[in-house]
Structures are given as C-alpha cells and as structure tokens.
Design an enzyme around this catalytic site. Structure first.
Site: not given
Length: 445
Positions: A163, A165
């Site tokens: 991922d 953020d």
C-alpha cells in the site's frame, strides 16, 4: 481518558478483526492465571517464575492455534479438490474447527509457525513479563506478521506488494530519497523479488505517481548494482486496480502507462462500461446524501473510475465517525443495488450477474468508492510478473498494508489472493522488511 462511547465504538464489528480478537481472548486466560500483579520491590525470583510460566502457556496456545490452522488448510485443499472433481454438489462442505469457532476467518495460503513467531516477538516485546497489561491486539497482530514472514522466506517469496499511504510513507506525504524504506526495497529487487505498489491514489498520469514515489524511482534508476531486469521488476497499480504503470528509464517520470488491454484479466475485461458509470452514479448520489444529512464540510469529486468526498478546506479534518458512517452507508446502498458487489474477489466468475466489484473506504481525510479493489490490483501484479512462467501464486505473494478491518479498509480484500502483513506505520514496514531480510539470510546460510 477512555470514555464508554469510545469503548463501545471500538467493539463494533466493522472495527474489529475477529480472528485476532479470538486469539487475544485465548491469551487472556493464562494472563489472569499466571501473571500476578505485585507491588513488592526486589521480588525478582517470583516475577521470573511468573514470566516463565506465562511464556510457556502463551506458546502452548499459539501452538494449538497453529495446529488448528493446519487443519483449516487441509480442509481448504479437500474442498478445492471436490470442486475440481465436480463433486461439490454431492459432498457437503465440512467446516474446520477454526472455521466453526471464527466463522469470518478467510483462506490461508501458507501454514503459520505461530509458536516460533510468538517466541520471537516475546524476546522483543517482553509480553510474558507484563503483569498488568494483557497480550494486546497489536501483540497478536505482530506475532501473525512474524509468522507470515517466516512462512514466505526460504525461496517462496516471489512478489511483494505494498500500500502507499501509512505503509511506505506518512498519510498524504511522499516517498523521499531519505526514507529508510528505499534501501530495503532495493534489497528485495536484488534478490529478484518483484515489487508492486498497489495504491488507492487514482492518478491517470505518470507525473503524479512520480511526485509521490520519486525517491524510490530515482534510486532504482541510479542504482549501479541492479541489472536491467531487476530495475523493471516494479509496477505501480493505481486506483486500487485501474491504472498500471511500468518502470521506464527513458521517461522523465521513470514510469510509462500500460494500456488496459495489456493487463486486464478476463474477469475484469467483462465489466461493462455502462455498469461502471451507473455504479458510480449511484455512489455519487449516496455520497451527496451523506454530505447533506450530516452537514459535512466536503465536496464530491468524480473521477474516471472513482467517486469520493474530500474536505472543502484542506486544513479541516472531517470526524472519523462521519467518514466511517459515510463508508458504511454508501457500501450498503451499492450492495443492495443490482450494480455492485463488494463481496466479489479476484478470480471468481459471473461478474455480469453479480455486479461490478467496488471498494468503499475511509482514506483518513476522505472517502472514496473505486471500481475493483486490491484483490484485483494484486492479481494483476501476479499475472503481469508471471508472464511466461505462469501466474505468481498466493503463497508466493506478500501484501503489506495498514487497513485490514472488514469495512472501509482497502487492504482487506488482498487477503483473498495472497498472504498479508498488517502494519501500523512506515516504521513498522521498515521493521518487517528487516525481519524478512534477516530470515531470508538465515535460511540461505
């Protein structure tokens, strides 16, 4: 101070991982029985004995859970064979003991050496030595992470997806050249492990992804000890599963967009453009209703394959409860419609009848509904890097992310297509990659 409201809110199903909560409950029993709080100073002998006994019981429980997972995996394989043999309609599917105790538990792609992982984390966190604080959610989460890294090392790991953020960089920030994560990702590439960055950020141009990931992309381009194949062993999948970019040394942004027809899976290619537009129309209407009924300081933003709400004033944060209410409302409306299916995962058939897969999630500052989800994004990475040698399998894939709760969390679906590690910050990602590298080196030697 923790209020009654916050305690009750945290107990809501969508805020919990039932498997982790179940394991935590099992560990609470020896904590109560063996960890006896005492205020006596210098009572080191009794404290050491209590810690030793607590450690023994915690390890036994982890071994028991490990064996239950082994049984669960065996039944998974048995059920898969029944489906392949066409006997699924003749023989009833018998749930495992773990499946009966934790009905929401998903598939396992590898066995998990939980006892060894607990002993490793106990040496770091001194869980057994605590007398006032029982084994926590985070303790169990990190034990599971360690068990998963142990399971995928020794040559099994072929693809690591991340991922963006809160996983590679802080929320809303970028991957700067000084980030300690960069040399660790380069080390994966040197080991011929493919990397996919699967992010919810839905940019259509390479320039925006370069802006967020320039530290890593420049480091790869300038690395003297990565060969050409290794440098091209990274892709960016944006908008959950909507925009694929491959590494390109000739581009000023180090990335080049890949046309959809080159990477869409057969199931994804079957999604109707008309149904996609109609689903986003329904989602947009639901979002506008939420903005109006809760008087949110937000603006609706429509994109090519997503729609969401963002703060009208970037300096204003929308309350977490309002964001999660919006996610749950929109998700429910779309599930009840004939257009969408948030339950469908990559690799399943019948997309036309079951609707277009979508993901509604709370991004911390905003809420977005994307077409597809990270199970599809990770699947595309598995197929992209598996060209010529077959698709990379789930047991050879590790997805690292920070959002694995059952609702409003866009990493949750990745559990259906590969192994996962649940982290809480970029610093934890660094620790996880160090642990992974150390285990790979030990198994190599």
């Amino acid at each position: 101070m923790t209020t009654r409201y916050r305690v009750e809110y945290a107990l809501k199903t969508h805020r919990r991982d039932q498997f982790i909560e179940w394991v935590k409950g099992l560990l609470a029993v020896p904590f109560v029985l063996y960890s006896q709080p005492t205020g006596v100073i210098g009572d080191d002998t009794n404290i050491a004995k209590m810690a030793e006994e607590a450690h023994r019981r915690y390890a036994e429980i982890m071994r028991d859970v490990e064996m239950m997972i082994d049984d669960h995996i065996a039944r998974q394989k048995q059920n898969q064979l029944q489906v392949q043999d066409g006997a699924a309609n003749l023989l009833p599917t018998v749930p495992s003991k773990l499946g009966m105790l934790v009905p929401t538990v998903g598939p396992f792609f590898t066995r998990l050496p939980l006892e060894a992982a607990f002993k490793y984390q106990d040496r770091k966190r001194y869980i057994s030595s605590r007398r006032y604080v029982a084994p926590s959610f985070n303790d169990v989460r990190l034990v599971l992470n360690s068990a998963q890294t142990m399971a995928v090392t020794g040559g099994a790991l072929q693809l690591a997806t991340f991922d963006g953020d809160v996983t590679l960089y802080d929320d809303g920030e970028s991957l700067e050249p000084s980030s300690p994560i960069i040399p660790r990702l380069l080390d994966l590439l040197r080991k011929n492990i493919k990397i996919g960055i699967v992010t919810a950020a839905g940019y259509t141009g390479a320039d925006r992804y370069y802006e967020r990931l320039h530290g890593l992309l420049d480091a790869i381009a300038e690395s003297p000890d990565l060969d050409n194949t290794q440098k091209h062993s990274i892709v960016i999948m944006g908008g959950e599963a909507n925009y694929l970019f491959e590494f390109d040394l000739s581009s000023p942004y180090r990335l080049a967009p890949v046309p959809r027809q080159r990477w869409l899976t057969p199931e994804m290619a079957a999604w109707s453009e008309a149904d996609i537009r109609a689903l986003l129309d329904v989602a947009e209407s639901a979002l506008r209703d939420c903005v109006r009924t809760m008087n949110l300081p937000a603006t609706v933003l429509r994109k090519d394959r997503a729609v969401g709400i963002i703060p009208t004033d970037p300096s204003v944060r929308i309350a977490r409860e309002s964001l999660e209410e919006t996610v749950l409302v929109v998700q429910r409306i779309l599930e009840l419609s004939s257009l969408g299916s948030s339950l469908q995962v990559a690799g399943t058939a019948g997309t036309g009848r079951r609707g277009v897969p979508f993901c509604a999630f709370n991004g911390g500052r905003d809420v977005f509904v994307d077409i597809g989800d990270k199970s599809w994004g990770v699947t595309v990475c598995q197929q992209w890097f598996g060209r010529g040698g077959g698709v990379i399998r789930g047991e050879n894939t590790l997805h690292v992310g920070d959002q694995f709760l059952s609702a409003g969390s866009n990493d949750f679906k990745a559990r259906s297509v590969g192994t996962t590690a649940w982290i809480a910050s970029p610093a934890e990602t660094v620790e996880l990659l160090d642990e992974l590298a150390d285990l790979m080196q030990k198994k190599l030697s």
